[in-house]
Design an enzyme around this catalytic site. Structure first.
Site, PDB file in Angstrom:
ATOM      1  N   GLN A 166      -7.629  -8.221 -15.775  1.00  0.00           N
ATOM      2  CA  GLN A 166      -8.072  -8.208 -14.375  1.00  0.00           C
ATOM      3  C   GLN A 166      -9.510  -8.678 -14.199  1.00  0.00           C
ATOM      4  O   GLN A 166      -9.926  -8.998 -13.097  1.00  0.00           O
ATOM      5  CB  GLN A 166      -7.902  -6.798 -13.777  1.00  0.00           C
ATOM      6  CG  GLN A 166      -6.435  -6.429 -13.602  1.00  0.00           C
ATOM      7  CD  GLN A 166      -6.287  -4.998 -13.139  1.00  0.00           C
ATOM      8  OE1 GLN A 166      -6.402  -4.065 -13.936  1.00  0.00           O
ATOM      9  NE2 GLN A 166      -6.065  -4.800 -11.857  1.00  0.00           N
ATOM     10  N   HIS A 197       1.315   1.171 -16.283  1.00  0.00           N
ATOM     11  CA  HIS A 197       0.825   0.151 -15.349  1.00  0.00           C
ATOM     12  C   HIS A 197      -0.163  -0.792 -16.058  1.00  0.00           C
ATOM     13  O   HIS A 197      -0.063  -2.013 -15.942  1.00  0.00           O
ATOM     14  CB  HIS A 197       0.167   0.852 -14.153  1.00  0.00           C
ATOM     15  CG  HIS A 197      -0.397  -0.051 -13.109  1.00  0.00           C
ATOM     16  ND1 HIS A 197       0.044  -0.069 -11.805  1.00  0.00           N
ATOM     17  CD2 HIS A 197      -1.390  -0.990 -13.153  1.00  0.00           C
ATOM     18  CE1 HIS A 197      -0.644  -0.970 -11.113  1.00  0.00           C
ATOM     19  NE2 HIS A 197      -1.533  -1.534 -11.903  1.00  0.00           N
ATOM     20  N   GLU A 198      -1.112  -0.213 -16.813  1.00  0.00           N
ATOM     21  CA  GLU A 198      -2.139  -1.042 -17.466  1.00  0.00           C
ATOM     22  C   GLU A 198      -1.568  -1.837 -18.638  1.00  0.00           C
ATOM     23  O   GLU A 198      -1.966  -2.984 -18.862  1.00  0.00           O
ATOM     24  CB  GLU A 198      -3.330  -0.188 -17.919  1.00  0.00           C
ATOM     25  CG  GLU A 198      -4.044   0.583 -16.807  1.00  0.00           C
ATOM     26  CD  GLU A 198      -4.362  -0.236 -15.563  1.00  0.00           C
ATOM     27  OE1 GLU A 198      -4.592  -1.464 -15.675  1.00  0.00           O
ATOM     28  OE2 GLU A 198      -4.353   0.332 -14.459  1.00  0.00           O
ATOM     29  N   GLY A 247      -7.410   3.038 -13.498  1.00  0.00           N
ATOM     30  CA  GLY A 247      -7.162   2.238 -14.685  1.00  0.00           C
ATOM     31  C   GLY A 247      -7.492   0.785 -14.435  1.00  0.00           C
ATOM     32  O   GLY A 247      -7.570   0.345 -13.277  1.00  0.00           O
ATOM     33  N   CYS A 293      -3.047  -1.042  -6.977  1.00  0.00           N
ATOM     34  CA  CYS A 293      -3.577  -1.858  -8.061  1.00  0.00           C
ATOM     35  C   CYS A 293      -4.822  -2.570  -7.535  1.00  0.00           C
ATOM     36  O   CYS A 293      -4.799  -3.079  -6.416  1.00  0.00           O
ATOM     37  CB  CYS A 293      -2.526  -2.875  -8.500  1.00  0.00           C
ATOM     38  SG  CYS A 293      -3.108  -3.985  -9.777  1.00  0.00           S
ATOM     39  N   LEU A 294      -5.893  -2.578  -8.337  1.00  0.00           N
ATOM     40  CA  LEU A 294      -7.136  -3.185  -7.857  1.00  0.00           C
ATOM     41  C   LEU A 294      -6.984  -4.693  -7.643  1.00  0.00           C
ATOM     42  O   LEU A 294      -7.814  -5.296  -6.969  1.00  0.00           O
ATOM     43  CB  LEU A 294      -8.287  -2.878  -8.827  1.00  0.00           C
ATOM     44  CG  LEU A 294      -8.642  -1.385  -8.961  1.00  0.00           C
ATOM     45  CD1 LEU A 294      -9.738  -1.179  -9.986  1.00  0.00           C
ATOM     46  CD2 LEU A 294      -9.056  -0.791  -7.619  1.00  0.00           C
ATOM     47  N   HIS A 348      -0.052  -4.855 -17.387  1.00  0.00           N
ATOM     48  CA  HIS A 348      -1.042  -5.899 -17.066  1.00  0.00           C
ATOM     49  C   HIS A 348      -1.321  -6.814 -18.256  1.00  0.00           C
ATOM     50  O   HIS A 348      -1.394  -8.032 -18.104  1.00  0.00           O
ATOM     51  CB  HIS A 348      -2.376  -5.271 -16.642  1.00  0.00           C
ATOM     52  CG  HIS A 348      -2.515  -5.060 -15.166  1.00  0.00           C
ATOM     53  ND1 HIS A 348      -2.399  -6.069 -14.240  1.00  0.00           N
ATOM     54  CD2 HIS A 348      -2.796  -3.942 -14.455  1.00  0.00           C
ATOM     55  CE1 HIS A 348      -2.590  -5.568 -13.021  1.00  0.00           C
ATOM     56  NE2 HIS A 348      -2.814  -4.286 -13.121  1.00  0.00           N
TER      57      HIS A 348
END
Ligand code: NI
Length: 176
Positions: free
Chosen positions: A51, A136-137, A46, A94-95, A140
């Site tokens: 990000q 999670h997204e 995701g 997480c990226l 963000h």
């Protein structure tokens, strides 16, 4: 392209709340393309527009494994309208936090209301890994990071790596 650079922890943009999307145009399609490219390049499940430094309420999620048919969700203005009381724990990464993973507790099932790439209203139900990725997204785009969901003790275990990451990615203040 510089735009495909994923922002890392310490960059203040990650803590900002993203703005709703009102125009469903070519720019939005380009944003989705960029997000998918960035996510798949890093084998992520995701990614949020935030990000990539774009403060728009846009997320992409694909929790299918390499040996399954990909099922990708491109969601505009997503919102959780129902979340199960029942929780599940999952080892998340997480990226924006390379190398750091930690067990986080979230709702096992969620219903998300959103719009598709054309602005058409959609509703999706997810459970397990899909539910986790959606939560999670969506966090963000509200400026919430997965470390904000860690228990204080677990966060302490990562204090050293988090500090290093933060230091490396916080823009330097110019002194006069
Ligand atoms: Ni993330």
């Amino acid at each position: 392209m510089a735009k495909l650079n994923i922002l890392k922890y310490g960059n203040p943009v990650l803590k900002k709340k993203a703005e709703p999307v009102t125009e469903f145009n070519e720019d939005l399609k380009q944003l989705f393309n960029d997000m998918l490219e960035a996510m798949y390049a890093k084998n992520g499940v995701g990614l949020a527009a935030t990000q990539l430094g774009v403060l728009k309420r846009v997320i992409v999620v694909d929790t299918t494994r390499a040996d399954e048919n990909p099922q990708v969700f491109l969601l505009v203005n997503p919102e959780i309208i129902q979340a199960s009381k029942e929780k599940c724990e999952y080892e998340e990464g997480c990226l924006s936090f390379p190398e750091i993973t930690e067990t986080i507790s979230r709702s096992r099932k969620v219903t998300v209301k959103a719009q598709d790439i054309f602005g058409k209203p959609i509703e999706i139900e997810g459970e397990g890994l899909l539910a986790i990725a959606l939560q999670h997204e969506i966090d963000h785009i509200n400026g919430i990071l997965f470390i904000d969901r860690m228990s204080p003790v677990r966060k302490l275990l990562h204090a050293k790596e988090l500090n290093l990451l933060k230091k490396a990615n916080t823009p330097k203040k110019k002194h006069k």
